[in-house]
Each structure stands twice: as structure tokens, then as C-alpha cells.
Enzyme design. Structure first.
Site, short mmCIF file in Angstrom:
data_model
loop_
_atom_site.label_atom_id
_atom_site.label_comp_id
_atom_site.label_asym_id
_atom_site.label_seq_id
_atom_site.Cartn_x
_atom_site.Cartn_y
_atom_site.Cartn_z
CG HIS A 94 44.09 43.13 45.19
ND1 HIS A 94 43.27 44.13 44.72
CD2 HIS A 94 43.36 42.46 46.10
CE1 HIS A 94 42.11 44.08 45.33
NE2 HIS A 94 42.13 43.06 46.17
CG HIS A 148 43.46 38.23 48.37
ND1 HIS A 148 43.53 39.02 49.50
CD2 HIS A 148 42.57 38.86 47.55
CE1 HIS A 148 42.73 40.06 49.38
NE2 HIS A 148 42.13 40.00 48.19
P1 AMP Z 1 39.82 42.98 48.14
O1 AMP Z 1 38.66 42.78 49.07
O2 AMP Z 1 40.09 41.77 47.28
O3 AMP Z 1 39.74 44.27 47.37
O4 AMP Z 1 41.09 43.03 49.10
C1 AMP Z 1 41.79 44.20 49.40
C2 AMP Z 1 42.80 43.79 50.42
O5 AMP Z 1 43.78 44.79 50.53
C3 AMP Z 1 42.20 43.57 51.82
O6 AMP Z 1 42.45 42.23 52.22
C4 AMP Z 1 42.93 44.59 52.68
O7 AMP Z 1 43.24 44.11 53.97
C5 AMP Z 1 44.20 44.83 51.87
N1 AMP Z 1 44.80 46.14 52.10
C6 AMP Z 1 44.19 47.34 52.08
N2 AMP Z 1 45.08 48.32 52.31
C7 AMP Z 1 46.28 47.72 52.46
C8 AMP Z 1 47.61 48.19 52.74
N3 AMP Z 1 47.86 49.49 52.90
N4 AMP Z 1 48.60 47.28 52.84
C9 AMP Z 1 48.34 45.98 52.69
N5 AMP Z 1 47.14 45.48 52.42
C10 AMP Z 1 46.10 46.33 52.32
#
Ligand code: AMP
Ligand code: ZN
Length: 133
Positions: free
Chosen positions: A97, A99
Site C-alpha cells: 500500500h 500512503h
Molecule cells: P503501514 O504502517 O504502512 O502498514 O500502514 C497501514 C495503514 O493501514 C495504517 O495507516 C492503518 O491506519 C491503515 N489501515 C488499517 N486497516 C485499515 C482499514 N480497514 N481501512 C483503512 N485503512 C486501514
């Protein structure tokens, strides 16, 4: 992979605040945003790490990221694009993913302002890394 939360979002088994979708990627608001409009863009095909992605999938993901970044440049004044790979880089969700974070003057976030370190052996470091290609 079956219990991957982002795969579940793609399959619409759990909801999301979708802002953009095309045949290869989906973009939705981060559920724990660091600011208003913080969005994540994901490939529809499951990959844990960006380094594992096939070129065509990476290319279409980056097209999606650019589209989202263009929209968020208009939503705010600037954007940061951040991508975490592996636990020590802060990756929590093991589905690639990216950001996309809208930024504004005096928004109080401190992304992109890192502590710097001076290395005397830059040539050696360069050679170590060049060997890995
Ligand atoms: P990372 O630390 O780069 O793995 O970021 C994962 C991101 O996914 C975090 O910023 C979470 O807030 C986001 N996240 C986790 N679950 C969900 C969800 N169900 N919908 C939207 N964002 C999510
Ligand atoms: Zn997944």
C-alpha cells in the site's frame, strides 16, 4: 493472504471509504489518518512487498498513485507519498500500500524531516549496494 484485511476490502467483505478505483488498484481513506484526506492506494492483486511486484502491476499501481496524488494536491497544497516495506520500516499491513498524504502550510506533521548522519565511507557504501543489483 486469505486473512489479509486489504484483500477483504477489495472483495467488499469489509467496508472502506473509497475515493478511486480502476481495474488494477483501489484507493481509500486511511482509517487512522495522520491528517484529513490521508489515503492509501493498493494493488488489487495481493503482494506483501513492493519488491515482489511484477512490473506491469507496479506500473499500474503507480499510475493510480499519481491520479490520487493529483487529486490530493488540489485537496491540500502539497503531498507526501510514503511506502513502508517490512516491520522495521513500519509496515503493519502485509499487502502493498502506498500512503498519499495531503500537506498544508503549518499542518504540524513532520514527515520528510529526518535526522541526518555523515558517513566518511560513501564509496564503500556505494560499492556494497551496487553489488546487489
Ligand atoms: P503501514 O504502517 O504502512 O502498514 O500502514 C497501514 C495503514 O493501514 C495504517 O495507516 C492503518 O491506519 C491503515 N489501515 C488499517 N486497516 C485499515 C482499514 N480497514 N481501512 C483503512 N485503512 C486501514
Ligand atoms: Zn492482501
Amino acid at each position: 493472504m486469505n486473512d489479509c484485511i486489504f484483500c477483504k476490502i477489495i472483495k467488499q467483505e469489509i467496508p472502506c471509504y473509497k475515493v478511486y478505483e480502476d481495474s488494477d488498484c483501489l484507493a481509500f481513506l486511511d482509517i487512522n489518518p495522520m491528517c484529513k484526506g490521508h489515503t492509501v492506494v493498493i494493488p488489487k492483486k495481493h503482494y506483501a512487498l513492493i519488491t515482489e511486484m511484477e512490473e506491469k502491476d507496479l506500473s499500474s499501481l503507480m499510475n493510480g498513485v499519481q491520479k490520487v496524488a493529483k487529486a490530493l494536491m488540489d485537496y491540500g497544497e502539497s503531498v507526501n507519498i510514503i511506502q513502508n516495506n517490512g516491520p522495521y520500516a513500519g509496515q503493519v499491513i502485509n499487502h502493498v500500500h502506498i500512503h498519499v498524504v495531503p500537506r498544508n502550510k503549518d499542518d504540524g506533521l513532520h514527515l520528510g524531516q529526518w535526522r541526518t548522519t555523515k558517513f566518511e565511507n560513501m564509496d564503500e557504501i556505494k560499492e556494497e549496494i551496487k553489488k546487489l543489483f
